[in-house]
Write an enzyme that holds these catalytic residues in place. Structure first.
Site, PDB file in Angstrom:
ATOM      1  N   PHE A  12       0.824  -1.222   0.000  1.00  0.00           N
ATOM      2  CA  PHE A  12       0.000   0.000   0.000  1.00  0.00           C
ATOM      3  C   PHE A  12       0.856   1.269   0.000  1.00  0.00           C
ATOM      4  CE2 PHE A  12      -2.246   2.813   3.328  1.00  0.00           C
ATOM      5  CZ  PHE A  12      -2.764   3.663   2.374  1.00  0.00           C
ATOM      6  N   ALA A  80       7.111  -5.104   5.261  1.00  0.00           N
ATOM      7  CA  ALA A  80       6.766  -5.571   6.606  1.00  0.00           C
ATOM      8  C   ALA A  80       5.515  -6.425   6.514  1.00  0.00           C
ATOM      9  CB  ALA A  80       6.494  -4.380   7.531  1.00  0.00           C
ATOM     10  N   THR A 121       6.146   2.941  12.601  1.00  0.00           N
ATOM     11  CA  THR A 121       4.761   3.266  12.921  1.00  0.00           C
ATOM     12  C   THR A 121       4.648   3.934  14.282  1.00  0.00           C
ATOM     13  OG1 THR A 121       2.639   2.222  13.475  1.00  0.00           O
ATOM     14  CG2 THR A 121       4.582   0.865  13.754  1.00  0.00           C
ATOM     15  N   ASP A 122       3.577   4.724  14.462  1.00  0.00           N
ATOM     16  CA  ASP A 122       3.331   5.330  15.780  1.00  0.00           C
ATOM     17  C   ASP A 122       2.936   4.275  16.819  1.00  0.00           C
ATOM     18  OD1 ASP A 122       0.780   4.741  14.800  1.00  0.00           O
ATOM     19  OD2 ASP A 122      -0.023   6.769  15.055  1.00  0.00           O
ATOM     20  N   GLU A 123       2.578   3.071  16.355  1.00  0.00           N
ATOM     21  CA  GLU A 123       2.122   2.042  17.310  1.00  0.00           C
ATOM     22  C   GLU A 123       3.216   1.581  18.265  1.00  0.00           C
ATOM     23  OE1 GLU A 123      -0.127  -1.200  15.911  1.00  0.00           O
ATOM     24  OE2 GLU A 123      -1.173  -0.036  14.394  1.00  0.00           O
ATOM     25  N   TYR A 148       2.501  -7.365  16.085  1.00  0.00           N
ATOM     26  CA  TYR A 148       2.917  -6.468  14.997  1.00  0.00           C
ATOM     27  C   TYR A 148       3.735  -5.303  15.542  1.00  0.00           C
ATOM     28  CZ  TYR A 148       2.678  -2.426  11.940  1.00  0.00           C
ATOM     29  OH  TYR A 148       3.017  -1.297  11.219  1.00  0.00           O
ATOM     30  N   LYS A 152       7.758  -4.195  15.106  1.00  0.00           N
ATOM     31  CA  LYS A 152       8.190  -2.908  14.523  1.00  0.00           C
ATOM     32  C   LYS A 152       9.083  -2.162  15.524  1.00  0.00           C
ATOM     33  CE  LYS A 152       7.301  -1.267  11.115  1.00  0.00           C
ATOM     34  NZ  LYS A 152       7.927  -1.393   9.758  1.00  0.00           N
ATOM     35  N   ILE A 189     -10.492   1.182   6.573  1.00  0.00           N
ATOM     36  CA  ILE A 189     -11.229   2.034   5.625  1.00  0.00           C
ATOM     37  C   ILE A 189     -11.570   1.280   4.336  1.00  0.00           C
ATOM     38  CG2 ILE A 189     -10.937   4.084   4.125  1.00  0.00           C
ATOM     39  CD1 ILE A 189      -9.937   5.613   6.581  1.00  0.00           C
ATOM     40  N   LYS A 203     -18.353  -3.198   9.508  1.00  0.00           N
ATOM     41  CA  LYS A 203     -18.139  -3.889  10.791  1.00  0.00           C
ATOM     42  C   LYS A 203     -17.239  -3.038  11.680  1.00  0.00           C
ATOM     43  CE  LYS A 203     -20.148  -7.490   8.882  1.00  0.00           C
ATOM     44  NZ  LYS A 203     -21.617  -7.423   8.879  1.00  0.00           N
ATOM     45  N   TYR A 205     -15.358  -2.591  15.287  1.00  0.00           N
ATOM     46  CA  TYR A 205     -14.908  -3.345  16.457  1.00  0.00           C
ATOM     47  C   TYR A 205     -15.390  -2.641  17.732  1.00  0.00           C
ATOM     48  CZ  TYR A 205     -11.410  -5.746  13.474  1.00  0.00           C
ATOM     49  OH  TYR A 205     -10.772  -6.482  12.507  1.00  0.00           O
TER      50      TYR A 205
HETATM   51  P1  NAD Z   1       1.358  -3.635   3.239  1.00  0.00           P
HETATM   52  O1  NAD Z   1       1.067  -4.850   4.047  1.00  0.00           O
HETATM   53  O2  NAD Z   1       0.295  -3.045   2.395  1.00  0.00           O
HETATM   54  O3  NAD Z   1       2.611  -3.907   2.280  1.00  0.00           O
HETATM   55  C1  NAD Z   1       3.738  -4.613   2.707  1.00  0.00           C
HETATM   56  C2  NAD Z   1       4.541  -4.977   1.470  1.00  0.00           C
HETATM   57  O4  NAD Z   1       5.752  -5.651   1.908  1.00  0.00           O
HETATM   58  C3  NAD Z   1       3.830  -5.943   0.525  1.00  0.00           C
HETATM   59  O5  NAD Z   1       4.007  -5.536  -0.809  1.00  0.00           O
HETATM   60  C4  NAD Z   1       4.517  -7.273   0.777  1.00  0.00           C
HETATM   61  O6  NAD Z   1       4.514  -8.142  -0.346  1.00  0.00           O
HETATM   62  C5  NAD Z   1       5.924  -6.832   1.128  1.00  0.00           C
HETATM   63  N1  NAD Z   1       6.636  -7.813   1.961  1.00  0.00           N
HETATM   64  C6  NAD Z   1       6.187  -8.422   3.086  1.00  0.00           C
HETATM   65  N2  NAD Z   1       7.121  -9.275   3.552  1.00  0.00           N
HETATM   66  C7  NAD Z   1       8.184  -9.171   2.726  1.00  0.00           C
HETATM   67  C8  NAD Z   1       9.466  -9.780   2.701  1.00  0.00           C
HETATM   68  N3  NAD Z   1       9.824 -10.676   3.628  1.00  0.00           N
HETATM   69  N4  NAD Z   1      10.321  -9.452   1.708  1.00  0.00           N
HETATM   70  C9  NAD Z   1       9.953  -8.545   0.760  1.00  0.00           C
HETATM   71  N5  NAD Z   1       8.748  -7.934   0.735  1.00  0.00           N
HETATM   72  C10 NAD Z   1       7.879  -8.246   1.712  1.00  0.00           C
HETATM   73  O7  NAD Z   1       1.911  -2.569   4.283  1.00  0.00           O
HETATM   74  P2  NAD Z   1       1.723  -0.990   4.338  1.00  0.00           P
HETATM   75  O8  NAD Z   1       0.470  -0.682   5.034  1.00  0.00           O
HETATM   76  O9  NAD Z   1       1.985  -0.448   3.007  1.00  0.00           O
HETATM   77  O10 NAD Z   1       2.934  -0.609   5.314  1.00  0.00           O
HETATM   78  C11 NAD Z   1       4.222  -0.366   4.783  1.00  0.00           C
HETATM   79  C12 NAD Z   1       5.156   0.041   5.911  1.00  0.00           C
HETATM   80  O11 NAD Z   1       4.656   1.209   6.542  1.00  0.00           O
HETATM   81  C13 NAD Z   1       5.290  -1.005   7.014  1.00  0.00           C
HETATM   82  O12 NAD Z   1       6.624  -1.014   7.451  1.00  0.00           O
HETATM   83  C14 NAD Z   1       4.372  -0.500   8.105  1.00  0.00           C
HETATM   84  O13 NAD Z   1       4.812  -0.925   9.378  1.00  0.00           O
HETATM   85  C15 NAD Z   1       4.524   0.995   7.945  1.00  0.00           C
HETATM   86  N6  NAD Z   1       3.391   1.822   8.373  1.00  0.00           N
HETATM   87  C16 NAD Z   1       2.129   1.563   7.926  1.00  0.00           C
HETATM   88  C17 NAD Z   1       1.082   2.412   8.277  1.00  0.00           C
HETATM   89  C18 NAD Z   1      -0.336   2.188   7.769  1.00  0.00           C
HETATM   90  O14 NAD Z   1      -1.239   2.933   8.125  1.00  0.00           O
HETATM   91  N7  NAD Z   1      -0.582   1.187   6.907  1.00  0.00           N
HETATM   92  C19 NAD Z   1       1.329   3.505   9.106  1.00  0.00           C
HETATM   93  C20 NAD Z   1       2.635   3.726   9.567  1.00  0.00           C
HETATM   94  C21 NAD Z   1       3.656   2.889   9.185  1.00  0.00           C
HETATM   95  O1  DAU Z   2      -0.959   3.611  13.335  1.00  0.00           O
HETATM   96  C1  DAU Z   2      -0.280   3.056  12.244  1.00  0.00           C
HETATM   97  C2  DAU Z   2      -0.787   1.659  11.969  1.00  0.00           C
HETATM   98  O2  DAU Z   2      -2.057   1.804  11.364  1.00  0.00           O
HETATM   99  C3  DAU Z   2       0.150   0.864  11.071  1.00  0.00           C
HETATM  100  O3  DAU Z   2       1.359   0.642  11.757  1.00  0.00           O
HETATM  101  C4  DAU Z   2      -0.467  -0.475  10.662  1.00  0.00           C
HETATM  102  O4  DAU Z   2       0.354  -1.133   9.726  1.00  0.00           O
HETATM  103  C5  DAU Z   2      -1.820  -0.209  10.041  1.00  0.00           C
HETATM  104  O5  DAU Z   2      -2.461  -1.432   9.741  1.00  0.00           O
HETATM  105  C6  DAU Z   2      -2.691   0.599  11.002  1.00  0.00           C
HETATM  106  O6  DAU Z   2      -2.982  -0.165  12.179  1.00  0.00           O
HETATM  107  P1  DAU Z   2      -4.467  -0.203  12.830  1.00  0.00           P
HETATM  108  O7  DAU Z   2      -4.585  -1.441  13.605  1.00  0.00           O
HETATM  109  O8  DAU Z   2      -4.777   1.101  13.483  1.00  0.00           O
HETATM  110  O9  DAU Z   2      -5.327  -0.248  11.432  1.00  0.00           O
HETATM  111  P2  DAU Z   2      -6.619  -1.089  10.993  1.00  0.00           P
HETATM  112  O10 DAU Z   2      -6.969  -0.583   9.639  1.00  0.00           O
HETATM  113  O11 DAU Z   2      -6.428  -2.545  11.160  1.00  0.00           O
HETATM  114  O12 DAU Z   2      -7.712  -0.614  12.035  1.00  0.00           O
HETATM  115  C7  DAU Z   2      -7.997   0.770  12.246  1.00  0.00           C
HETATM  116  C8  DAU Z   2      -8.995   0.867  13.381  1.00  0.00           C
HETATM  117  O13 DAU Z   2     -10.250   0.325  12.947  1.00  0.00           O
HETATM  118  C9  DAU Z   2      -8.604   0.058  14.613  1.00  0.00           C
HETATM  119  O14 DAU Z   2      -9.035   0.763  15.770  1.00  0.00           O
HETATM  120  C10 DAU Z   2      -9.389  -1.241  14.464  1.00  0.00           C
HETATM  121  C11 DAU Z   2     -10.668  -0.784  13.779  1.00  0.00           C
HETATM  122  N1  DAU Z   2     -11.329  -1.744  12.875  1.00  0.00           N
HETATM  123  C12 DAU Z   2     -10.558  -2.412  11.951  1.00  0.00           C
HETATM  124  C13 DAU Z   2     -11.156  -3.274  11.051  1.00  0.00           C
HETATM  125  C14 DAU Z   2     -10.328  -4.047  10.033  1.00  0.00           C
HETATM  126  C15 DAU Z   2     -12.707  -1.883  12.892  1.00  0.00           C
HETATM  127  O15 DAU Z   2     -13.407  -1.247  13.711  1.00  0.00           O
HETATM  128  N2  DAU Z   2     -13.301  -2.727  11.991  1.00  0.00           N
HETATM  129  C16 DAU Z   2     -12.569  -3.426  11.063  1.00  0.00           C
HETATM  130  O16 DAU Z   2     -13.188  -4.167  10.256  1.00  0.00           O
END
Ligand code: NAD
Ligand code: DAU
Length: 332
Positions: A12, A80, A121-123, A148, A152, A189, A203, A205
């Site tokens: 993503f 990741a 991540t902020d987590e 997770y 991280k 989302i 849905k 949570y």
């Molecule tokens: P994602 O799950 O959408 O994408 C992860 C990508 O990494 C995928 O393309 C997957 O194929 C690849 N991958 C996984 N394992 C691998 C491996 N062993 N070798 C090579 N490629 C591999 O994740 P995302 O939501 O795009 O998150 C990307 C980064 O940003 C992560 O490090 C995550 O911790 C961080 N991050 C995400 C969010 C968020 O809101 N999604 C927020 C803050 C930080």
């Molecule tokens: O804060 C950064 C993080 O944000 C990243 O490090 C993670 O990679 C990313 O997945 C995201 O983590 P969250 O756990 O916050 O995201 P998620 O989209 O899984 O859920 C967002 C919020 O929505 C969380 O409070 C759980 C809730 N939720 C999630 C799903 C999938 C629901 O209420 N219903 C759902 O169906």
């Protein structure tokens, strides 16, 4: 022109970054991605072949990583296992990719003296009370909650140790929740948007009081480029766009934008150990490096994201049924 290696560039945020780099710089990008369930080559479709190369491989493959680092001026590390719910079901891949994978990259950065930016991540900071006046800063103690976020956090600490002990030229950023195109339908989302498109009720949570601090993925990309350009080696930068919303408000906004009654959703089983609130204070990035987000208005960014999912059903449809079956087994 620089040669950037982008790990996880078919995911993503990584794919949004590759699009941003191609549109806003003259860097050449090589993507290294294992194409797990979360990676999708289609997210890079249409990008010029003379600007973007793709290598299908794993970041734990030390020989491959070594070769790719020898050809790169800088590496941005997105790869990741990223989903909290999956980490509660099967933590092992999170240790392999997030810990061993990051270690593998750090060893290559050490050998080749390659500039590395680590995406986190902020987590890692745990969660806040709803009424806590303080937000996360670079000085907040680490306190991760899930498999997770703990992996991280571990990867961040490895980066800090390699900077201090071996002089690796690395920076770290910790960003809040991203939204935008190309996000997997397992995430909050896109799951709710695609549920509404499919005629399934969203849905939520638990009570839906949990707060996330939303930022558009394109703003995350501009922040990362700013850090690559002006960031100080060894420093950590928090990335956020002052986008706090609780989950209930987000679901109701999605329903309203999509022309549905605002109460047309279900409360489902809560996530184990569910973090209550994340909130980022990004003052350091804004004042020291001069970054600012472009997507000031969450509602219009969300409307554009909804349109993207309406227009790109062929991108997400192959994953949808499997994701919903996984959640249904857990009462979610
Ligand atoms: P994602 O799950 O959408 O994408 C992860 C990508 O990494 C995928 O393309 C997957 O194929 C690849 N991958 C996984 N394992 C691998 C491996 N062993 N070798 C090579 N490629 C591999 O994740 P995302 O939501 O795009 O998150 C990307 C980064 O940003 C992560 O490090 C995550 O911790 C961080 N991050 C995400 C969010 C968020 O809101 N999604 C927020 C803050 C930080
Ligand atoms: O804060 C950064 C993080 O944000 C990243 O490090 C993670 O990679 C990313 O997945 C995201 O983590 P969250 O756990 O916050 O995201 P998620 O989209 O899984 O859920 C967002 C919020 O929505 C969380 O409070 C759980 C809730 N939720 C999630 C799903 C999938 C629901 O209420 N219903 C759902 O169906």
């Amino acid at each position: 022109m620089s040669r950037l290696l982008v790990t996880g560039g078919a995911g993503f945020i990584g794919s949004n970054f590759v699009h941003h780099v191609v549109g806003n710089t003259d860097h050449h990008v090589t993507v290294l991605d294992a194409l797990t369930y979360a990676g999708n080559r289609a997210s890079l479709a249409g990008l010029p072949e003379d600007r973007v190369a793709f290598v299908h491989g794993d970041i734990t493959d030390a020989a491959l990583v070594d070769e790719l680092f020898s050809e790169a001026d800088a590496v941005v590390h997105y790869a990741a296992e990223s989903h909290n719910d999956n980490s509660l079901h099967d933590p092992r891949p999170f240790l392999d990719t997030n810990i061993v994978g990051t270690y593998t990259l750090l060893e290559a950065a050490r050998k080749h003296d390659t500039r590395l930016h680590h995406i986190s991540t902020d987590e890692v900071y745990g969660d806040l009370e709803l009424d806590d006046p303080e937000r996360f800063t670079e000085n907040t103690p680490y306190n991760p909650s899930s498999p997770y976020s703990s992996t991280k956090a571990g990867s961040d600490l490895l980066v800090r140790a390699w900077v201090r002990s071996f002089g690796v030229r690395a920076t770290i950023s910790n960003c809040s929740n991203n939204y935008g195109p190309f996000q997997h339908v397992e995430k909050f989302i896109p799951r709710q948007i695609t549920n509404v498109i499919r005629g399934i009720r969203p849905k939520l949570y638990g009570a839906g009081e949990n707060v996330r601090d939303w930022i558009h993925a394109d703003d995350h990309s501009s922040a990362v480029l700013t850090i690559l350009d002006k960031g100080v080696i060894g420093e950590t930068y928090l990335i956020g766009a002052d986008g706090e919303r609780n989950n209930k408000d987000v679901v109701e906004l999605i329903l309203q934008i999509m022309g549905q009654p605002a109460d047309a959703y279900d409360h489902v089983t809560d996530r184990a150990g569910h973090d209550l609130r994340y909130a980022i204070d990004s003052t350091k990035l804004r004042t020291e490096l001069g970054w600012a987000p472009s997507f000031g208005d969450f509602e219009s960014g969300l409307s554009a994201t909804i349109e993207w999912y309406r227009d790109n059903e062929s991108w997400w449809a192959p994953s949808k049924d499997g994701v919903e079956a996984f959640y249904a087994e857990k009462g979610q």
